[in-house]
Write an enzyme that holds these catalytic residues in place. Structure first.
Site, PDB file in Angstrom:
ATOM      1  N   PRO A  20       0.825  -1.219   0.000  1.00 43.25           N
ATOM      2  CA  PRO A  20       0.000   0.000   0.000  1.00 43.25           C
ATOM      3  C   PRO A  20       0.856   1.264   0.000  1.00 43.25           C
ATOM      4  CG  PRO A  20      -0.126  -1.122   2.132  1.00 43.25           C
ATOM      5  CD  PRO A  20       0.639  -2.021   1.215  1.00 43.25           C
TER       6      PRO A  20
ATOM      7  N   GLU B  81       1.533  -8.186   9.035  1.00 45.71           N
ATOM      8  CA  GLU B  81       1.833  -6.756   9.168  1.00 45.71           C
ATOM      9  C   GLU B  81       2.679  -6.258   8.004  1.00 45.71           C
ATOM     10  OE1 GLU B  81       1.019  -4.011  10.917  1.00 45.71           O
ATOM     11  OE2 GLU B  81      -0.519  -5.398  11.621  1.00 45.71           O
TER      12      GLU B  81
ATOM     13  N   ARG C 176      -3.754  -8.338 -20.728  1.00 43.75           N
ATOM     14  CA  ARG C 176      -4.661  -7.983 -21.825  1.00 43.75           C
ATOM     15  C   ARG C 176      -4.019  -6.998 -22.808  1.00 43.75           C
ATOM     16  NH1 ARG C 176      -7.776  -3.570 -21.253  1.00 43.75           N
ATOM     17  NH2 ARG C 176      -9.675  -4.441 -22.125  1.00 43.75           N
TER      18      ARG C 176
ATOM     19  N   ASP D 219     -10.074   1.869 -24.745  1.00 45.08           N
ATOM     20  CA  ASP D 219     -10.443   1.679 -23.344  1.00 45.08           C
ATOM     21  C   ASP D 219     -10.207   2.950 -22.539  1.00 45.08           C
ATOM     22  OD1 ASP D 219     -11.357  -0.879 -23.354  1.00 45.08           O
ATOM     23  OD2 ASP D 219      -9.435  -1.791 -22.824  1.00 45.08           O
TER      24      ASP D 219
HETATM   25  N1  SAM Z   1       1.254  -2.710   7.698  1.00 39.82           N
HETATM   26  C1  SAM Z   1       1.227  -2.459   6.279  1.00 39.82           C
HETATM   27  C2  SAM Z   1       1.006  -0.983   6.031  1.00 39.82           C
HETATM   28  O1  SAM Z   1       0.189  -0.374   6.739  1.00 39.82           O
HETATM   29  O2  SAM Z   1       1.634  -0.434   5.093  1.00 39.82           O
HETATM   30  C3  SAM Z   1       0.092  -3.209   5.618  1.00 39.82           C
HETATM   31  C4  SAM Z   1       0.315  -4.676   5.541  1.00 39.82           C
HETATM   32  S1  SAM Z   1      -0.987  -5.514   4.670  1.00 39.82           S
HETATM   33  C5  SAM Z   1      -2.057  -5.960   5.981  1.00 39.82           C
HETATM   34  C6  SAM Z   1      -0.269  -7.026   4.180  1.00 39.82           C
HETATM   35  C7  SAM Z   1       0.232  -7.068   2.757  1.00 39.82           C
HETATM   36  O3  SAM Z   1      -0.849  -6.875   1.885  1.00 39.82           O
HETATM   37  C8  SAM Z   1       1.235  -6.010   2.352  1.00 39.82           C
HETATM   38  O4  SAM Z   1       2.560  -6.352   2.727  1.00 39.82           O
HETATM   39  C9  SAM Z   1       1.064  -5.975   0.843  1.00 39.82           C
HETATM   40  O5  SAM Z   1       1.832  -6.976   0.199  1.00 39.82           O
HETATM   41  C10 SAM Z   1      -0.406  -6.279   0.674  1.00 39.82           C
HETATM   42  N2  SAM Z   1      -1.231  -5.085   0.417  1.00 39.82           N
HETATM   43  C11 SAM Z   1      -2.166  -4.571   1.249  1.00 39.82           C
HETATM   44  N3  SAM Z   1      -2.749  -3.490   0.714  1.00 39.82           N
HETATM   45  C12 SAM Z   1      -2.189  -3.299  -0.502  1.00 39.82           C
HETATM   46  C13 SAM Z   1      -2.368  -2.332  -1.530  1.00 39.82           C
HETATM   47  N4  SAM Z   1      -3.245  -1.323  -1.410  1.00 39.82           N
HETATM   48  N5  SAM Z   1      -1.623  -2.452  -2.650  1.00 39.82           N
HETATM   49  C14 SAM Z   1      -0.727  -3.448  -2.789  1.00 39.82           C
HETATM   50  N6  SAM Z   1      -0.495  -4.385  -1.830  1.00 39.82           N
HETATM   51  C15 SAM Z   1      -1.206  -4.321  -0.694  1.00 39.82           C
END
Ligand code: SAM
Length: 242
Positions: free
Chosen positions: A87, A115, A153, A168
């Site tokens: 994220p 986490e 795609r 698109d």
């Molecule tokens: N503690 C982290 C933070 O707040 O940045 C979030 C960890 S999340 C619960 C677990 C995993 O989900 C992350 O390491 C990532 O690989 C994935 N993930 C969660 N949200 C994501 C997003 N918006 N985009 C890409 N990967 C995501």
């Protein structure tokens, strides 16, 4: 194009890989997809991939050893671009999908869970981080599938009709125009006459005008950045129904 994914839930990805456009592209050898189980790179009878965080607090952290071993194993096979789904990464968009597809170079998508992943993996073994939006999911598997779907795609030969990607949303800088199929009238709503006219230039102009109007209504930010022709400016002065 080759795409490998590192995950603790390989079955989750394998299940989706088989469907629709992506499934057919895989069958036809246009894209090679493989989900690797991170537990296969963990040690001990429990094949543990996570551990408690230094400093305390809730949640577990993914250990660096299994992930880096897996990254090294895939890298030895194909020198991929190593992308961590996070994220905190750069927001994924159509431009990024086009860039990844155009390069055609192998991708390695790394999915976190819990986490997150030990920071040293991000520091030393990842080329870039991609986010699929400003929200937090439970893992990187759905984001990895989003990246795979959007990229595949765009690969040559994957879509039956190449034109279907050309107009698109976002590809031209605008949103796509509305689409219709039979019947010509459905519950009192008629298909715009221009689309049934058989006149190719009229249809082209209707679609362009509808895309411009729709973008103006819903995404003024895109319209501000779009390169508009003289014809576009003229078309925007009129309603698509006229
Ligand atoms: N503690 C982290 C933070 O707040 O940045 C979030 C960890 S999340 C619960 C677990 C995993 O989900 C992350 O390491 C990532 O690989 C994935 N993930 C969660 N949200 C994501 C997003 N918006 N985009 C890409 N990967 C995501």
């Amino acid at each position: 194009m080759r795409v490998d994914v590192l995950t603790v839930f390989p079955e989750m990805l394998e299940m989706v890989f088989g469907y629709g456009v992506v499934g057919r592209a895989r069958e036809r050898g246009l894209i090679a997809l493989k989900a690797w189980d991170l537990r296969d790179f963990a040690e001990g009878s429990y094949r543990q991939v996570d551990d408690t965080p230094y400093g305390g607090g809730g949640g577990m952290v993914m250990k660096p050893e299994p992930i880096t071993r897996a990254i090294e194993a895939v890298s030895a096979e194909c020198s991929p671009r190593r992308i961590f789904l996070s994220p905190q990464g750069r927001p994924f968009d159509q431009k990024k999908a086009e860039e990844l597809a155009a390069g055609g170079s192998p991708l390695l998508l790394i999915c976190g869970r819990y986490e997150g992943v030990d920071e040293r993996v991000r520091e030393g073994f990842v080329d870039e981080e991609i986010s699929v939006g400003d929200y937090v999911l439970t893992g990187g598997e759905l984001p990895a599938l989003i990246v795979i779907d959007a990229v595949s795609r765009l690969l040559p030969g994957v879509l039956g009709n190449e034109d279907s990607a050309a107009n698109d949303s976002f590809t031209t800088g605008l949103l796509d125009c509305p689409h219709y199929t039979r019947p010509p009238e459905f519950r009192g709503m008629r298909v715009p006459e221009a689309l049934m006219s058989g006149n190719h230039d009229e249809i082209r102009r209707w679609r362009r005008r509808a895309a411009l109007d729709r973008t103006r209504e819903r995404r003024g930010d895109l319209l501000d950045r779009a390169e508009l022709s003289e014809e576009d400016r003229r078309l925007m002065g009129r309603s698509p129904e006229s």
